[in-house]
Design a protein around this motif. Structure first.
Motif, PDB file in Angstrom:
ATOM      1  N   SER A 167       6.430  11.629  95.476  1.00 20.80           N
ATOM      2  CA  SER A 167       6.904  10.826  96.598  1.00 20.80           C
ATOM      3  C   SER A 167       5.749  10.343  97.475  1.00 20.80           C
ATOM      4  CB  SER A 167       7.878  11.640  97.443  1.00 20.80           C
ATOM      5  OG  SER A 167       7.192  12.656  98.132  1.00 20.80           O
ATOM      6  N   ASP A 168       6.066   9.381  98.329  1.00 18.79           N
ATOM      7  CA  ASP A 168       5.066   8.862  99.268  1.00 18.79           C
ATOM      8  C   ASP A 168       4.552   9.969 100.186  1.00 18.79           C
ATOM      9  OD1 ASP A 168       5.424   6.300  98.244  1.00 18.79           O
ATOM     10  OD2 ASP A 168       6.871   5.731  99.784  1.00 18.79           O
ATOM     11  N   GLU A 169       5.383  10.965 100.451  1.00 17.28           N
ATOM     12  CA  GLU A 169       5.033  12.050 101.382  1.00 17.28           C
ATOM     13  C   GLU A 169       4.516  13.297 100.677  1.00 17.28           C
ATOM     14  OE1 GLU A 169       8.344  10.854 101.324  1.00 17.28           O
ATOM     15  OE2 GLU A 169       7.857   9.255 102.723  1.00 17.28           O
ATOM     16  N   THR A 216      10.860   9.374  96.029  1.00 14.14           N
ATOM     17  CA  THR A 216      11.091   8.440  97.115  1.00 14.14           C
ATOM     18  C   THR A 216      12.098   7.422  96.648  1.00 14.14           C
ATOM     19  OG1 THR A 216       8.834   8.697  97.868  1.00 14.14           O
ATOM     20  CG2 THR A 216       9.989   6.755  98.623  1.00 14.14           C
ATOM     21  N   THR A 271       3.231   2.366  97.141  1.00 13.97           N
ATOM     22  CA  THR A 271       4.375   2.943  97.849  1.00 13.97           C
ATOM     23  C   THR A 271       5.670   2.467  97.202  1.00 13.97           C
ATOM     24  OG1 THR A 271       4.605   1.118  99.416  1.00 13.97           O
ATOM     25  CG2 THR A 271       3.081   2.911 100.024  1.00 13.97           C
ATOM     26  N   SER A 272       6.750   3.141  97.538  1.00 17.22           N
ATOM     27  CA  SER A 272       8.046   2.740  96.999  1.00 17.22           C
ATOM     28  C   SER A 272       8.429   1.343  97.490  1.00 17.22           C
ATOM     29  CB  SER A 272       9.122   3.766  97.357  1.00 17.22           C
ATOM     30  OG  SER A 272       9.173   3.945  98.743  1.00 17.22           O
ATOM     31  N   GLU A 273       8.069   1.007  98.717  1.00 18.33           N
ATOM     32  CA  GLU A 273       8.378  -0.334  99.237  1.00 18.33           C
ATOM     33  C   GLU A 273       7.630  -1.413  98.452  1.00 18.33           C
ATOM     34  OE1 GLU A 273      10.668  -1.581 101.370  1.00 18.33           O
ATOM     35  OE2 GLU A 273      11.405   0.478 101.266  1.00 18.33           O
ATOM     36  N   GLN A 274       6.395  -1.150  98.096  1.00 17.30           N
ATOM     37  CA  GLN A 274       5.635  -2.111  97.298  1.00 17.30           C
ATOM     38  C   GLN A 274       6.261  -2.279  95.914  1.00 17.30           C
ATOM     39  OE1 GLN A 274       1.855  -0.090  97.692  1.00 17.30           O
ATOM     40  NE2 GLN A 274       1.051  -1.738  99.004  1.00 17.30           N
ATOM     41  N   SER A 328      -2.032   4.890  95.367  1.00 11.81           N
ATOM     42  CA  SER A 328      -1.859   4.294  96.696  1.00 11.81           C
ATOM     43  C   SER A 328      -0.634   3.387  96.779  1.00 11.81           C
ATOM     44  CB  SER A 328      -3.117   3.514  97.091  1.00 11.81           C
ATOM     45  OG  SER A 328      -3.368   2.478  96.177  1.00 11.81           O
TER      46      SER A 328
END
Length: 102
Positions: free
Chosen positions: A38-40, A101, A16-19, A14
Motif C-alpha cells: 500500500s501507499d502507507e 490501497t 501511487t494508487s491515484e496515479q 514511487s
C-alpha cells in the motif's frame, strides 16, 4: 473465458494508487484497483504490483497494449488475470501484511 482483471507488475515504488487510477482510467471504468504494498506501507518497497478490475472486459485487451510503457521509471508489464483468482490473491496479499490501497 473472458476476464475483467489485469495484473500490472514492475510498478515503480514511487507510484501511487491515484496515479494508477489515472493511467488505467483512460481505458474504461474501473470497478476496483489494488496496489501492493500500500501507499502507507512502513516496509521498504522495491517494486509494486497492481490489480485493476474493469467494468467492461474489453478494457483488458486494450490494457495489455500498455505493456512496456515506461511509467515513472519502469516499464510496466500488463497481463490478464484469471477472474477466480482475484479475491483469493487479494486475501493472501492482505494476510501477508503487504496491505493494499484502493
Amino acid at each position: 473465458m473472458a476476464t475483467d482483471v489485469i495484473q500490472v507488475t514492475n510498478v515503480s515504488p514511487s507510484a501511487t494508487s491515484e496515479q494508477m487510477k489515472t493511467l488505467f482510467g483512460f481505458l474504461g471504468k474501473i470497478d476496483d484497483l489494488r496496489l501492493f504494498p500500500s501507499d502507507e506501507s512502513p516496509l521498504p518497497v522495491t517494486s509494486r504490483v497492481c490489480f485493476v478490475k474493469f467494468h467492461d472486459p474489453d478494457a483488458v485487451g486494450v490494457g495489455q497494449h500498455l505493456t512496456n510503457t515506461v511509467f515513472i521509471d519502469r516499464a510496466l508489464i500488463v497481463v490478464p488475470y484469471a477472474e477466480g483468482l482475484w479475491f483469493y490473491c487479494l486475501g493472501i496479499l492482505a494476510l501477508s501484511n503487504f496491505g493494499c490501497t484502493r
